[in-house]
Design a protein around this motif. Structure first.
Motif, mmCIF file in Angstrom:
data_model
loop_
_atom_site.group_PDB
_atom_site.id
_atom_site.type_symbol
_atom_site.label_atom_id
_atom_site.label_comp_id
_atom_site.label_asym_id
_atom_site.label_seq_id
_atom_site.Cartn_x
_atom_site.Cartn_y
_atom_site.Cartn_z
ATOM 1 N N ARG A 108 0.800 -1.208 0.000
ATOM 2 C CA ARG A 108 0.000 0.000 0.000
ATOM 3 C C ARG A 108 0.837 1.265 0.000
ATOM 4 N N THR A 109 1.989 1.176 0.548
ATOM 5 C CA THR A 109 2.763 2.414 0.686
ATOM 6 C C THR A 109 3.821 2.559 -0.398
ATOM 7 N N HIS A 110 3.554 2.008 -1.563
ATOM 8 C CA HIS A 110 4.473 2.165 -2.694
ATOM 9 C C HIS A 110 5.872 1.736 -2.297
ATOM 10 N N GLU A 124 10.305 10.678 10.042
ATOM 11 C CA GLU A 124 8.950 11.095 10.395
ATOM 12 C C GLU A 124 8.808 12.594 10.153
ATOM 13 N N SER A 125 7.572 13.043 10.211
ATOM 14 C CA SER A 125 7.350 14.474 9.961
ATOM 15 C C SER A 125 7.182 15.211 11.281
ATOM 16 N N LEU A 126 7.390 16.502 11.194
ATOM 17 C CA LEU A 126 7.061 17.362 12.325
ATOM 18 C C LEU A 126 5.650 17.885 12.080
ATOM 19 N N MET A 144 -3.918 9.062 -2.010
ATOM 20 C CA MET A 144 -4.193 8.758 -0.587
ATOM 21 C C MET A 144 -4.008 7.267 -0.298
ATOM 22 N N SER A 145 -3.854 6.955 0.994
ATOM 23 C CA SER A 145 -3.832 5.563 1.425
ATOM 24 C C SER A 145 -5.224 5.201 1.919
ATOM 25 N N HIS A 146 -5.606 3.993 1.624
ATOM 26 C CA HIS A 146 -6.896 3.509 2.119
ATOM 27 C C HIS A 146 -6.824 1.997 2.203
ATOM 28 N N PRO A 147 -7.552 1.331 3.022
ATOM 29 C CA PRO A 147 -8.444 1.882 4.038
ATOM 30 C C PRO A 147 -7.650 2.558 5.148
ATOM 31 N N VAL A 148 -8.337 3.398 5.876
ATOM 32 C CA VAL A 148 -7.667 4.199 6.893
ATOM 33 C C VAL A 148 -7.869 3.562 8.272
ATOM 34 N N VAL A 149 -6.809 3.564 9.056
ATOM 35 C CA VAL A 149 -6.957 3.079 10.432
ATOM 36 C C VAL A 149 -7.505 4.243 11.254
ATOM 37 N N THR A 150 -8.684 4.062 11.796
ATOM 38 C CA THR A 150 -9.350 5.167 12.513
ATOM 39 C C THR A 150 -9.688 4.740 13.946
ATOM 40 N N THR A 180 2.234 1.315 12.255
ATOM 41 C CA THR A 180 3.336 2.261 12.489
ATOM 42 C C THR A 180 2.888 3.711 12.309
ATOM 43 N N HIS A 181 1.633 3.891 11.912
ATOM 44 C CA HIS A 181 1.186 5.263 11.611
ATOM 45 C C HIS A 181 1.236 6.164 12.835
ATOM 46 N N ASN A 182 1.346 7.447 12.550
ATOM 47 C CA ASN A 182 1.422 8.417 13.642
ATOM 48 C C ASN A 182 0.173 9.267 13.793
ATOM 49 N N GLY A 183 -0.767 9.139 12.864
ATOM 50 C CA GLY A 183 -1.982 9.947 12.959
ATOM 51 C C GLY A 183 -3.199 9.097 12.653
ATOM 52 N N PHE A 184 -4.266 9.307 13.421
ATOM 53 C CA PHE A 184 -5.456 8.482 13.227
ATOM 54 C C PHE A 184 -6.687 9.383 13.223
ATOM 55 N N LEU A 208 1.880 20.630 7.142
ATOM 56 C CA LEU A 208 0.999 19.574 7.663
ATOM 57 C C LEU A 208 1.736 18.250 7.801
ATOM 58 N N ARG A 209 1.165 17.403 8.621
ATOM 59 C CA ARG A 209 1.717 16.056 8.767
ATOM 60 C C ARG A 209 0.743 15.026 8.190
ATOM 61 N N HIS A 210 -0.538 15.224 8.459
ATOM 62 C CA HIS A 210 -1.569 14.324 7.921
ATOM 63 C C HIS A 210 -2.678 15.156 7.290
ATOM 64 N N LEU A 211 -3.232 14.633 6.230
ATOM 65 C CA LEU A 211 -4.376 15.292 5.616
ATOM 66 C C LEU A 211 -5.423 14.216 5.362
ATOM 67 N N GLY A 228 -9.766 8.272 3.036
ATOM 68 C CA GLY A 228 -8.332 8.080 2.821
ATOM 69 C C GLY A 228 -7.525 9.049 3.664
ATOM 70 N N ILE A 229 -6.219 8.862 3.619
ATOM 71 C CA ILE A 229 -5.326 9.763 4.361
ATOM 72 C C ILE A 229 -4.072 9.991 3.512
ATOM 73 N N VAL A 230 -3.567 11.217 3.555
ATOM 74 C CA VAL A 230 -2.348 11.545 2.805
ATOM 75 C C VAL A 230 -1.326 12.064 3.798
ATOM 76 N N THR A 231 -0.094 11.601 3.678
ATOM 77 C CA THR A 231 0.974 12.142 4.529
ATOM 78 C C THR A 231 2.038 12.763 3.623
ATOM 79 N N ARG A 232 3.010 13.379 4.259
ATOM 80 C CA ARG A 232 4.100 14.053 3.528
ATOM 81 C C ARG A 232 4.751 13.114 2.516
ATOM 82 N N LYS A 233 4.955 11.847 2.929
ATOM 83 C CA LYS A 233 5.644 10.922 2.015
ATOM 84 C C LYS A 233 4.830 10.667 0.769
ATOM 85 N N ASP A 234 3.505 10.632 0.927
ATOM 86 C CA ASP A 234 2.657 10.409 -0.247
ATOM 87 C C ASP A 234 2.806 11.556 -1.243
ATOM 88 N N VAL A 235 3.022 12.759 -0.720
ATOM 89 C CA VAL A 235 3.137 13.936 -1.591
ATOM 90 C C VAL A 235 4.561 14.053 -2.138
#
Ligand code: ATP
Length: 800
Positions: free
Chosen positions: A66-68, A87-89, A620-626, A644-648, A757-760, A771-778
């Protein structure tokens, strides 16, 4: 779909097409829009412009990867990889209930107090950065004087006693010993202190967490490391490391605590947030530039140009204040140290000497343009050789003792090159023509000194000054030419060694050498012209440095301030622009190359061109862990341990089929892993009612744990507590940014870049999380440039 993938394949192969991008069809299957990683890309891929891309069968593997992610065998030195270890700030403010409560309880008085504290901290940043700069400068001066004094004595006495091998061996020992000490410190104690630190500070300001980059141990290793490298005679300068030192000072002072020293002053805890710390770090970097070059405006512009992701008028003003304080403090201390208190004639560590008004004519602009282009070419060559060398190091010089050995080898080689030049080149000048402190006679007659000896027997800064100010006719063409070639190659090998070192001075010195050659050439070609070779040395220095680092605005201003010659600003600017354009035609600036090699997900200023047809749903990544708004403690712990995600995202109800693209409930907010860990550690469970007391449950709980949060492994709860629940609503960020699935990549990019941003969270039309997008996805979407061609490449994410 097959047609789409073929288009993508064609676009990213970038063989001949000058300006390509990825095509995307919204109406197509969702999975098609998420590209599969490049299978195997060699270190040469980008340089050769033959980046390969997914073939059709691979798209089915996307769900497993999923994470390329990158292929299992990742070639070291690949520029097309992003490392997942960074990781992101979080530069976005978490406007949760705790923050609002804090604001309400403290009122307007607290805002005033915070604002006042900011100014005091910027003042302290300026003072302490300058004091560190003074310490480095004085130590280098004292130790170098001892070294070159001793060497001069032995060279002069041995010439007549046929024992020149003694000063040669002595020089070698005096080079190797300090360099090995510096290299041991860096390699074994704090590897992040290697190099100038500018790439690391740039990444930090951009929003990437580089482990240990702003720690006090890093500062100590940096300071003693740079003293060792310069005293050891390596082709390095002390200016670049000052920027890193300023950044560490800022990060330390602004937090009122040091985890390394286990000291918490319990003050300034309200600044313990990423975005507050970032503002101070940008002030520290600017103060570092100001101290290094005596260039307060250049310092402000450096922070602006080299990455800070957020900028406003108040911050600019405070950063400028810190830079001014830094320059003034350095000036006062160094003037006093040199026995002229109050004279204030030591503006920066790098002293270019006094330039009388530099005059130039219209016809010279053509020469400046050509010199700028030459600087661009030489800079690109330097970067290319250094890139190859860095890849070699990554592959073969991994053992720590090997790194130290390489540094010692370069130290020995540096003195061998210097000694050979002094020995072989017969270039003598009468004493008194050169302000050098240690004129060596070597084979010159009485009352004369060896010109190359004068260049080598002093710190590189002093050599730059000599090349700028020595009167016409001070050097022979051949000796400067040999020095230029030797120093170019030496500095290229030196950058990237496991030592603390700056790149500004070696680049300036190399450029000053070939610039002076240009001046000398013009003297010969145009005998009627009154040529000032020092002026051309300055232009050459600017061109070479610009060609290597590719900075424009800040470098122009730094050079104007360091030379004190505003009237020469235009030629310097033209030179630097030409150097950048020509250099960019071939490769990236040296800092960017090193950042890419490390796989840092750095976001450039602009989104990739022609990418409006890539949509959030495609990246975006999906499905999202919420999590649910009121969540079970056991589930939180299990999720944090398994993911391992940092944002939910927080949703109203969990999705039922996590493997499909089904929605995962209505969006309510987002919570970070670090916040959850603090909640678990403090056992803020709904069932333990007594802890719901504002004194215990406040934002201070999070400030206290910042920035070294515990790992989930350190959290222990009983079986009974696992059945408890936590109400996440007061702690989550209820107003975090979200975007619709139909938003374009440039829009997503600008949000990340501009707001840090760190998570979108990506939502559908009903505000449900899809879905969720992080810095690495961008950051995966990167502009690819090679010999004037341009396109977009999608990078892989590597676990390493
Ligand atoms: P960072 O490392 O930047 O602090 P992070 O650890 O939350 O943030 P990344 O490491 O960037 O996230 O994420 C790696 C991949 O996991 C990305 O493709 C991202 O979209 C995805 N991802 C992040 N958070 C979640 C989540 N809660 N659910 C599903 N996927 C996620």
């Amino acid at each position: 779909m097959a047609q789409l993938r073929r288009k993508v394949s064609e676009a990213l192969s970038m063989a001949e097409v000058p300006y390509e991008t990825i095509e995307h069809d919204e109406s197509d299957d969702k999975s098609a829009s998420v590209l599969k990683p490049v299978e195997e890309t060699s270190a040469e891929t980008q340089a050769d412009g033959t980046g390969s891309i997914n073939n059709e069968d691979d798209v089915t593997q996307e769900s497993e990867c999923r994470t390329h992610c990158a292929p299992e065998t990742v070639e070291v030195g690949n520029l097309n990889l992003l490392s997942s270890k960074f990781e992101s700030l979080d530069y976005d403010t978490c406007e949760n209930h705790l923050l609002l409560d804090e604001e309400r309880s403290k009122g307007y008085k607290f805002i005033m107090k915070k604002s006042f504290a900011r100014w005091i901290i910027f003042l302290l940043i300026g003072i302490f950065t300058a004091l560190i700069a003074c310490f480095i400068d004085i130590m280098i001066e004292v130790l170098s004087d001892l070294k070159y004094n001793c060497l001069q004595f032995y060279v002069d006495s041995c010439v007549w006693n046929y024992c020149l091998v003694t000063p040669y061996l002595l020089w070698m020992v005096l080079n190797i010993v300090p360099v090995v000490i510096g290299s041991l410190l860096v390699t074994y104690l704090e590897p992040v202190a290697a190099g100038s630190g500018i790439p690391q500070v740039k990444c930090y300001l951009n929003g990437v967490k580089i482990p240990r980059v702003v720690r006090i141990k890093t500062l100590l290793v940096k300071v003693f490391g740079v003293i060792s490298s310069v005293v050891g005679g390596l082709a390095v300068g002390k200016e670049g490391p000052m920027i890193h030192s300023g950044a560490v000072v800022a990060a330390g002072i602004s937090q009122g605590k040091s985890t390394t020293l286990k000291v918490d002053l319990r003050i300034l805890d309200y600044f313990r947030e990423d975005h507050e710390k970032r503002d101070f770090v940008s002030g520290g970097a600017a103060a570092g530039v100001a101290a290094a070059f005596g260039a307060p405006v250049g310092g402000v512009l450096f922070s602006l140009e080299e990455g800070t992701s957020f900028w406003n008028q108040g911050l600019t003003w405070r950063i400028f204040f810190a830079s001014m304080v830094s320059t003034f403090t350095l000036n006062s201390v160094l003037s006093t140290y040199h026995g002229r208190p109050g004279d204030l004639s030591y503006c920066g560590l790098l002293n270019f000497g006094k330039f009388e008004t530099i005059v130039y004519t219209f016809s010279e602009f053509f020469i400046f343009i050509l010199m700028g282009m030459t600087g661009g070419l030489l800079g690109a060559l330097f970067n290319h050789i250094n890139y190859k060398l860095t890849v070699f190091r990554l592959r073969y010089i991994q053992a720590r003792w090997l790194k130290v050995f390489e540094a010692a080898m370069v130290a020995a080689l540096t003195c061998t090159v210097g000694f050979t030049m002094i020995y072989v080149m017969d270039d003598c000048k009468p004493l008194g023509q050169d302000p050098t402190k240690f004129p060596v006679q070597m084979f010159c007659g009485d009352g004369q000194y060896n010109v190359l000896g004068a260049i080598w027997f002093q710190t590189p800064e002093a050599s730059v000054r000599s090349l700028f100010h020595d009167p016409p006719g001070s050097h022979k063409v051949l000796s400067v030419a040999v020095f230029f070639v030797g120093y170019f190659l030496l500095s290229c090998w030196t950058y990237g060694l496991s030592v603390s070192s700056g790149l500004f001075i070696p680049s300036l010195l190399t450029g000053a050498a070939w610039g002076r050659l240009v001046g000398m050439g013009l003297e010969i070609l145009l005998p009627g012209w009154k040529v000032d070779p020092g002026k051309y040395a300055l232009v050459g220095a600017a061109a070479q440095l610009g060609g290597v680092v590719r900075m424009t605005i800040s470098l122009t201003v730094i050079l104007i301030e360091a030379t004190g010659s505003i009237s020469f600003g235009l030629p310097l600017m033209i030179t630097l622009i030409m150097a950048k354009w020509v250099g960019d035609f071939f490769n990236e600036g040296i800092y960017d190359i090193h950042i890419q090699l490390a796989g840092v997900p750095l976001l450039p200023w602009e989104p990739p061109p022609l990418s409006n047809n890539i949509y959030a749903s495609g990246i975006m990544s999906h499905p999202v862990v919420t999590f649910n708004a009121v969540e079970n403690v056991g589930r939180i712990i299990d999720v944090l341990r398994s993911e391992t995600h940092n944002g939910f995202p927080i949703v109203d109800q969990q999705c039922e089929d996590a493997d499909s693209m089904k929605t995962c409930g209505t969006y309510r907010g987002i919570i970070l892993r670090s916040q959850l860990i603090v909640l678990l550690q403090n056992k803020i469970f709904n069932e333990s009612v007594e802890i719901w007391n504002p004194k215990q449950v406040s934002i201070k709980m999070f400030w206290k744990a910042y920035p070294r949060y515990q790992s989930i492994k350190d959290v222990s709860v009983t079986q009974e507590e696992r059945l408890f629940t936590i109400d996440l609503r007061p702690f989550m960020n209820p107003a975090s940014y979200t975007l619709l699935h139909s938003a374009s990549l440039p829009r997503v990019f600008r949000l990340f870049r501009g707001l840090g941003l760190r998570h979108l969270v990506i939502v559908n039309d009903s505000n449900e999380v899809i879905g969720i997008v992080t810095r690495k996805d961008v950051a995966r979407f990167r502009v690819w440039k090679h010999r004037g061609r341009m396109g977009m490449i999608e990078l892989m994410i590597s676990e390493k």
